[in-house]
Scaffold this motif. Structure first.
Motif, PDB file in Angstrom:
ATOM      1  N   GLY A  84       0.820  -1.203   0.000  1.00 28.51           N
ATOM      2  CA  GLY A  84       0.000   0.000   0.000  1.00 28.51           C
ATOM      3  C   GLY A  84       0.854   1.253   0.000  1.00 28.51           C
ATOM      4  O   GLY A  84       1.985   1.258  -0.474  1.00 28.51           O
ATOM      5  N   PRO A  85       0.344   2.370   0.549  1.00 32.05           N
ATOM      6  CA  PRO A  85       1.105   3.626   0.547  1.00 32.05           C
ATOM      7  C   PRO A  85       2.322   3.572   1.465  1.00 32.05           C
ATOM      8  O   PRO A  85       2.429   2.719   2.348  1.00 32.05           O
ATOM      9  N   LEU A  86       3.207   4.539   1.284  1.00 32.67           N
ATOM     10  CA  LEU A  86       4.464   4.605   2.024  1.00 32.67           C
ATOM     11  C   LEU A  86       4.256   4.681   3.528  1.00 32.67           C
ATOM     12  O   LEU A  86       5.086   4.204   4.306  1.00 32.67           O
ATOM     13  N   TYR A  87       3.132   5.258   3.977  1.00 30.87           N
ATOM     14  CA  TYR A  87       2.958   5.392   5.424  1.00 30.87           C
ATOM     15  C   TYR A  87       2.785   4.040   6.114  1.00 30.87           C
ATOM     16  O   TYR A  87       2.916   3.957   7.344  1.00 30.87           O
ATOM     17  N   THR A  88       2.515   2.973   5.366  1.00 31.16           N
ATOM     18  CA  THR A  88       2.532   1.631   5.980  1.00 31.16           C
ATOM     19  C   THR A  88       3.904   1.366   6.595  1.00 31.16           C
ATOM     20  O   THR A  88       4.013   0.894   7.727  1.00 31.16           O
ATOM     21  N   ALA A 327       0.675  -1.519  25.239  1.00 35.85           N
ATOM     22  CA  ALA A 327       1.017  -0.283  25.942  1.00 35.85           C
ATOM     23  C   ALA A 327       0.647   0.913  25.081  1.00 35.85           C
ATOM     24  O   ALA A 327       0.102   1.901  25.570  1.00 35.85           O
ATOM     25  N   ALA A 328       0.949   0.832  23.774  1.00 36.81           N
ATOM     26  CA  ALA A 328       0.691   1.970  22.889  1.00 36.81           C
ATOM     27  C   ALA A 328       0.264   1.468  21.520  1.00 36.81           C
ATOM     28  O   ALA A 328       0.712   0.412  21.057  1.00 36.81           O
ATOM     29  N   THR A 329      -0.598   2.254  20.879  1.00 35.63           N
ATOM     30  CA  THR A 329      -1.044   1.977  19.516  1.00 35.63           C
ATOM     31  C   THR A 329      -0.590   3.118  18.622  1.00 35.63           C
ATOM     32  O   THR A 329      -0.876   4.289  18.901  1.00 35.63           O
ATOM     33  N   VAL A 330       0.121   2.794  17.553  1.00 30.59           N
ATOM     34  CA  VAL A 330       0.621   3.791  16.604  1.00 30.59           C
ATOM     35  C   VAL A 330      -0.428   4.006  15.522  1.00 30.59           C
ATOM     36  O   VAL A 330      -0.877   3.045  14.883  1.00 30.59           O
ATOM     37  N   VAL A 331      -0.807   5.265  15.316  1.00 28.38           N
ATOM     38  CA  VAL A 331      -1.911   5.578  14.403  1.00 28.38           C
ATOM     39  C   VAL A 331      -1.534   6.707  13.453  1.00 28.38           C
ATOM     40  O   VAL A 331      -0.637   7.498  13.715  1.00 28.38           O
ATOM     41  N   GLY A 332      -2.281   6.785  12.350  1.00 23.36           N
ATOM     42  CA  GLY A 332      -2.210   7.916  11.450  1.00 23.36           C
ATOM     43  C   GLY A 332      -3.213   8.973  11.857  1.00 23.36           C
ATOM     44  O   GLY A 332      -4.018   8.769  12.774  1.00 23.36           O
TER      45      GLY A 332
END
Length: 516
Positions: A84-88, A327-332
């Motif tokens: 998919g896109p680069l942000y993946t 502990a943490a979720t990384v999101v756009g």
């Protein structure tokens, strides 16, 4: 001055009522209680990892995940063609870097990537975008069936052959084309489904950095979500009501909610004849466009096929954090907005809401782009935010006209202030009339500057070509590079390892440029 973005407002603590933890409070995030089915989880992930070819570093992290005090930093994405896109890639390396920062011997922290294999929007995942050395934008695509979960879509050999033929049409260095082709062939050989191919690619590219892949459509993994799904069946409108209440509160604060549900809609989908269909409440049961179900019938389906029911966006993170020690979720940016509506859903299911961590943002600058930016003293970010405005100002400056426009506009503002003082002395109500006149004149000056820049652009072929190249690289299809181009666009030009290593070197926050 423009209003701050939702992400900026979040970082400033503007949404304290919508999240359990304050932004960047990693200490509290590590202390969240996480009573998860750890043994079953690690066993299921281990079987999937072995199938998809996980390297030794990823397998070691699975062993660390079995530690009773371990935590994870999780992210995820739709399983788009060629990642998919680069942000993946940006999301995955953010999770890896943040996990590394938080990990200790007493409390290991493992990066996990959640494959959105339950997603059935084929129009969003059936293609990718690649920019070749001649700056031609290519769109390879595969004929994915509509409405079928990505984890149910088989991966025929003919699709791989068609994709490799598409790559042959690109103007790229031949050694890197062969490297990418071999990578695609190796990983496709380990996968039975379209989404598994995505997972195998992640293991090969980022498994050496310790990334663990979770496929929710793997049957033994899917079985772990059953308690959350059954609780949702027992009270199907509870989570929808919580999402709606949070959305109404956001609207009162001047923000548009990301999530919404129509009348009777639940946060659950059921699979019917291979199609994923939304469940709606119907009396004391449920219905789709095709059938009616009782809660008991749906529970029985879950028992025989744990993938038969899947969560919607308003429930999926809770199913995730009910089984992962997150502990943490990384999101756009878009995901951050819908997480703002989910605190009540977490509370309804008795699951702690993790720290929400905005991903790092990355733009890749190829040599010609880097040279042009340096020549004009520009940054990629300012062009992506206002390309036409920055180009216009640059052209005016290069031709010696910008100073005149700036001086005239400054003089206008000085005269307007002086006139406002005089008018206010005569009649205080006249100051508004002067301010409106100033705004109109400022707008006229701005329009004149834009038209002048366009005229300069039309007669200056060299600068027009150079800005055209910048637009092609930084705003392909009119959107920021990271939202359009696949990481494979850069693998094909600079080699797989050099791109991956450059991304892995980045910190887990902020805006970054990777220069080749």
């Amino acid at each position: 001055m423009p209003s701050p973005s939702f992400e900026t407002a979040y970082a400033q603590g503007a949404f304290a009522d919508f999240f359990q933890l304050a932004p960047k409070d990693t200490a509290a995030a590590l202390e969240l209680p996480r009573p998860v089915p750890r043994a079953a989880l690690t066993a299921a992930l281990g079987r999937s990892a072995e199938k998809l070819g996980a390297p030794e570093a990823a397998l070691r992290n699975l062993e660390r995940l079995a530690h009773p005090g371990s935590r994870v930093v999780v992210t995820g994405q739709q399983t788009g063609l060629l990642l998919g896109p680069l942000y993946t890639l940006s999301k995955a390396v953010t999770a890896i870097a943040l996990a590394k920062r938080l990990s200790s011997e007493a409390r290991p922290v493992v990066p996990v990537f959640w494959l959105a294999s339950q997603d059935a929007d084929s129009a969003e995942i059936d293609h990718s975008y690649l920019l070749d050395l001649r700056e031609r934008l290519h769109r390879p695509a595969l004929p994915l069936p509509e409405g079928v979960c990505a984890g149910r879509i088989p991966l025929p050999e003919a699709w791989l052959e068609a994709l490799l033929c598409d790559l042959d049409a690109l103007e790229v260095p031949e050694p890197y084309r062969r490297e990418v082709g071999a990578l695609l062939q190796r990983t496709a050989a380990r996968a039975q489904s379209f989404s598994e191919w995505f997972g195998a690619l992640l293991y090969e590219l980022l498994g050496p950095a310790g990334l663990v892949v979770l496929d929710p459509m793997a049957c033994d993994t899917a079985a772990l979500f059953r308690p959350v799904l059954e609780a949702e069946l027992a009270a199907p409108l509870r989570s929808v009501t919580a999402i709606g209440a949070a959305g109404a509160q956001l609207r009162r604060l001047g923000w548009t909610p990301q999530l919404g549900r129509g009348a009777g809609a639940t946060n659950l989908f059921v699979e019917e004849a291979g199609q994923r269909r939304l469940l709606r409440v119907d009396g004391d049961g449920f219905r789709t466009e095709r059938a009616h179900y009782t809660a008991a019938e749906l529970r029985e389906r879950l028992e025989h096929d744990p993938c038969a029911l899947t969560p919607a966006a308003g429930l999926r993170p809770v199913t995730q954090d009910a089984v992962l020690p997150t502990a943490a979720t990384v999101v756009g940016p878009g995901e951050l907005r819908y997480f703002a509506q989910l605190r009540g859903v977490y509370e309804a299911h008795g699951v702690a809401m993790p720290l929400i961590w905005p991903r790092a943002s990355v733009t890749v600058l190829e040599p010609p782009v880097r040279r042009i930016l340096d020549k004009f003293g520009l940054s990629a970010r300012e062009l992506q935010r206002d390309f036409d405005g920055v180009m216009g100002e640059t052209l005016l400056a290069l031709h010696g006209h910008k100073a005149a426009f700036d001086e005239s506009l400054a003089a206008l503002k000085r005269h307007a202030l002086e006139l406002t003082r005089h008018a206010s002395n005569i009649d205080p109500t006249l100051s508004g009339t002067v301010a409106r006149a100033e705004a109109r004149l400022t707008s006229v000056f701005g329009t004149l500057a834009k038209k002048s820049a366009a005229a300069l652009s039309a007669r200056d072929d060299l600068y027009t070509r150079q800005f055209g190249r910048l637009r092609a690289h930084l705003l392909p299809n009119g959107a920021p590079q990271e939202r359009v181009l696949s990481p494979f666009s850069f693998f094909l030009k600079f080699g797989v390892q050099s791109v991956v290593e450059a991304f892995l070197a980045l910190p887990p926050e902020g805006e970054h440029e990777v220069r080749f």
